[in-house]
Design a protein around this motif. Structure first.
Motif, PDB file in Angstrom:
ATOM      1  N   GLU A   1       0.841  -1.198   0.000  1.00 43.48           N
ATOM      2  CA  GLU A   1       0.000   0.000   0.000  1.00 43.48           C
ATOM      3  C   GLU A   1       0.880   1.254   0.000  1.00 43.48           C
ATOM      4  O   GLU A   1       0.593   2.222  -0.703  1.00 43.48           O
ATOM      5  N   MET A   2       1.954   1.228   0.768  1.00 45.56           N
ATOM      6  CA  MET A   2       2.873   2.385   0.815  1.00 45.56           C
ATOM      7  C   MET A   2       3.481   2.652  -0.558  1.00 45.56           C
ATOM      8  O   MET A   2       3.604   3.797  -0.979  1.00 45.56           O
ATOM      9  N   SER A   3       3.851   1.599  -1.263  1.00 42.42           N
ATOM     10  CA  SER A   3       4.428   1.747  -2.593  1.00 42.42           C
ATOM     11  C   SER A   3       3.410   2.381  -3.545  1.00 42.42           C
ATOM     12  O   SER A   3       3.746   3.288  -4.306  1.00 42.42           O
ATOM     13  N   GLN A   4       2.165   1.909  -3.480  1.00 44.09           N
ATOM     14  CA  GLN A   4       1.127   2.457  -4.350  1.00 44.09           C
ATOM     15  C   GLN A   4       0.817   3.913  -4.013  1.00 44.09           C
ATOM     16  O   GLN A   4       0.657   4.751  -4.909  1.00 44.09           O
ATOM     17  N   LEU A   5       0.759   4.242  -2.729  1.00 45.96           N
ATOM     18  CA  LEU A   5       0.493   5.615  -2.314  1.00 45.96           C
ATOM     19  C   LEU A   5       1.664   6.531  -2.670  1.00 45.96           C
ATOM     20  O   LEU A   5       1.464   7.673  -3.075  1.00 45.96           O
ATOM     21  N   GLY A   6       2.869   6.002  -2.538  1.00 43.19           N
ATOM     22  CA  GLY A   6       4.053   6.769  -2.949  1.00 43.19           C
ATOM     23  C   GLY A   6       4.015   7.074  -4.433  1.00 43.19           C
ATOM     24  O   GLY A   6       4.325   8.190  -4.861  1.00 43.19           O
ATOM     25  N   HIS A   7       3.605   6.084  -5.216  1.00 43.61           N
ATOM     26  CA  HIS A   7       3.487   6.271  -6.665  1.00 43.61           C
ATOM     27  C   HIS A   7       2.441   7.342  -6.994  1.00 43.61           C
ATOM     28  O   HIS A   7       2.674   8.221  -7.823  1.00 43.61           O
TER      29      HIS A   7
ATOM     30  N   THR B   1      11.043  12.226  -3.244  1.00 45.49           N
ATOM     31  CA  THR B   1      11.018  11.397  -2.038  1.00 45.49           C
ATOM     32  C   THR B   1       9.927  10.337  -2.136  1.00 45.49           C
ATOM     33  O   THR B   1      10.127   9.196  -1.709  1.00 45.49           O
ATOM     34  N   CYS B   2       8.790  10.679  -2.722  1.00 51.57           N
ATOM     35  CA  CYS B   2       7.727   9.684  -2.915  1.00 51.57           C
ATOM     36  C   CYS B   2       8.175   8.569  -3.860  1.00 51.57           C
ATOM     37  O   CYS B   2       7.786   7.418  -3.692  1.00 51.57           O
ATOM     38  N   GLU B   3       8.995   8.922  -4.832  1.00 52.50           N
ATOM     39  CA  GLU B   3       9.539   7.892  -5.724  1.00 52.50           C
ATOM     40  C   GLU B   3      10.426   6.931  -4.937  1.00 52.50           C
ATOM     41  O   GLU B   3      10.385   5.714  -5.150  1.00 52.50           O
ATOM     42  N   LYS B   4      11.198   7.459  -4.001  1.00 50.96           N
ATOM     43  CA  LYS B   4      12.029   6.589  -3.153  1.00 50.96           C
ATOM     44  C   LYS B   4      11.149   5.688  -2.298  1.00 50.96           C
ATOM     45  O   LYS B   4      11.433   4.498  -2.145  1.00 50.96           O
ATOM     46  N   ILE B   5      10.078   6.259  -1.733  1.00 49.27           N
ATOM     47  CA  ILE B   5       9.147   5.447  -0.940  1.00 49.27           C
ATOM     48  C   ILE B   5       8.565   4.343  -1.807  1.00 49.27           C
ATOM     49  O   ILE B   5       8.525   3.177  -1.402  1.00 49.27           O
ATOM     50  N   GLN B   6       8.132   4.702  -3.007  1.00 50.09           N
ATOM     51  CA  GLN B   6       7.548   3.728  -3.922  1.00 50.09           C
ATOM     52  C   GLN B   6       8.522   2.574  -4.180  1.00 50.09           C
ATOM     53  O   GLN B   6       8.142   1.406  -4.099  1.00 50.09           O
ATOM     54  N   ASN B   7       9.768   2.901  -4.472  1.00 48.06           N
ATOM     55  CA  ASN B   7      10.740   1.868  -4.845  1.00 48.06           C
ATOM     56  C   ASN B   7      11.207   1.041  -3.652  1.00 48.06           C
ATOM     57  O   ASN B   7      11.340  -0.180  -3.767  1.00 48.06           O
ATOM     58  N   ILE B   8      11.450   1.682  -2.519  1.00 47.11           N
ATOM     59  CA  ILE B   8      11.918   0.929  -1.344  1.00 47.11           C
ATOM     60  C   ILE B   8      10.810   0.044  -0.799  1.00 47.11           C
ATOM     61  O   ILE B   8      11.044  -1.085  -0.381  1.00 47.11           O
ATOM     62  N   ALA B   9       9.568   0.551  -0.798  1.00 50.58           N
ATOM     63  CA  ALA B   9       8.442  -0.221  -0.263  1.00 50.58           C
ATOM     64  C   ALA B   9       8.112  -1.437  -1.127  1.00 50.58           C
ATOM     65  O   ALA B   9       7.416  -2.343  -0.681  1.00 50.58           O
ATOM     66  N   LYS B  10       8.613  -1.463  -2.374  1.00 49.84           N
ATOM     67  CA  LYS B  10       8.397  -2.633  -3.235  1.00 49.84           C
ATOM     68  C   LYS B  10       9.201  -3.832  -2.752  1.00 49.84           C
ATOM     69  O   LYS B  10       8.896  -4.967  -3.100  1.00 49.84           O
ATOM     70  N   GLY B  11      10.231  -3.565  -1.986  1.00 47.47           N
ATOM     71  CA  GLY B  11      11.133  -4.625  -1.555  1.00 47.47           C
ATOM     72  C   GLY B  11      10.521  -5.547  -0.512  1.00 47.47           C
ATOM     73  O   GLY B  11       9.366  -5.400  -0.110  1.00 47.47           O
ATOM     74  N   THR B  12      11.326  -6.470  -0.080  1.00 47.18           N
ATOM     75  CA  THR B  12      10.910  -7.419   0.941  1.00 47.18           C
ATOM     76  C   THR B  12      10.679  -6.681   2.256  1.00 47.18           C
ATOM     77  O   THR B  12      11.521  -5.895   2.676  1.00 47.18           O
ATOM     78  N   PRO B  13       9.535  -6.924   2.898  1.00 49.91           N
ATOM     79  CA  PRO B  13       9.260  -6.218   4.145  1.00 49.91           C
ATOM     80  C   PRO B  13      10.146  -6.720   5.292  1.00 49.91           C
ATOM     81  O   PRO B  13       9.849  -7.714   5.939  1.00 49.91           O
ATOM     82  N   THR B  14      11.246  -6.032   5.487  1.00 49.26           N
ATOM     83  CA  THR B  14      12.143  -6.326   6.600  1.00 49.26           C
ATOM     84  C   THR B  14      12.105  -5.151   7.569  1.00 49.26           C
ATOM     85  O   THR B  14      11.551  -4.097   7.252  1.00 49.26           O
ATOM     86  N   ASP B  15      12.704  -5.340   8.724  1.00 52.16           N
ATOM     87  CA  ASP B  15      12.767  -4.239   9.696  1.00 52.16           C
ATOM     88  C   ASP B  15      13.503  -3.043   9.101  1.00 52.16           C
ATOM     89  O   ASP B  15      13.098  -1.897   9.308  1.00 52.16           O
TER      90      ASP B  15
END
Length: 192
Positions: free
Chosen positions: A125-131, A148-162
């Motif tokens: 959801e964070m990736s989609q909202l960032g996009h 910065t939203c583009e960074k959120i979009q791309n990082i949030a696509k990754g594996t959900p780790t701490d």
């Protein structure tokens, strides 16, 4: 190396190495070498390491420089080329003001959704909202928020780790600060 060149000089490297160094030009006098201690600060080629004890005045000067460096300029906040194109579309019918009002509402709503997504650690959801927020910010020329939203979009696509959750949380905090600066500028330009 071409065969013709190799045939003329089979040991070209040796020939180059054995050449005498060029003689100094009569036109350019040899430069005087200064002792490092006597050299003016403007001529030093490498900066000196800061002394461990910095006078109070220098400390306050450094803090002022840091404040200025951390304060974003209008060019950092708004892409004026994009914003000016939008302004050109305004025929006096409050087009720009309407776009700004709509954008501010979208951002507030999207930040609420992002906060809820972070509570549940929903990175998809964070990736989609960032996009979404990246696109609407870029359309209005709010470039730091968009980046910065583009960074959120791309990082949030990754594996959900701490670590990923920590990075996205940090970026969310940062984008809210960037939006605050952009909102001030936008409201000064066209009060709603």
């Amino acid at each position: 190396m071409s065969p013709a060149l190799r045939a003329r000089s089979p040991n070209i490297i040796d020939d180059i190495v054995k050449r005498p160094p060029p003689s100094p030009s009569d036109k350019a006098p040899p430069q005087k070498k200064l002792d490092v201690k006597s050299r003016p600060a403007s001529e030093e080629s490498t900066p000196k390491a800061a002394s461990p004890i910095t006078p109070a005045k220098e400390k306050s000067d450094l803090k002022e420089v840091e404040k200025k460096e951390n304060k974003p300029s209008k060019q950092d906040i708004i892409d004026m080329e994009v914003f000016d194109q939008i302004v050109e579309l305004d025929d006096g019918d409050s087009f720009v003001s309407g776009m700004v009002t709509e954008y501010l509402g979208q951002v507030d709503s999207t930040f609420n959704k992002m906060d809820k997504a972070m509570e549940t650690k929903d990175l998809i959801e964070m990736s989609q909202l960032g996009h979404f927020l990246k696109g609407s910010s870029a359309a209005l020329g709010v470039k730091q928020v968009s980046l910065t939203c583009e960074k959120i979009q791309n990082i949030a696509k990754g594996t959900p780790t701490d670590k990923t959750i920590e990075e996205v949380t940090s970026l969310l905090k940062r984008v809210k600060e960037e939006y605050g600066a952009a909102k001030i500028w936008l409201l000064e330009y066209c009060p709603t």
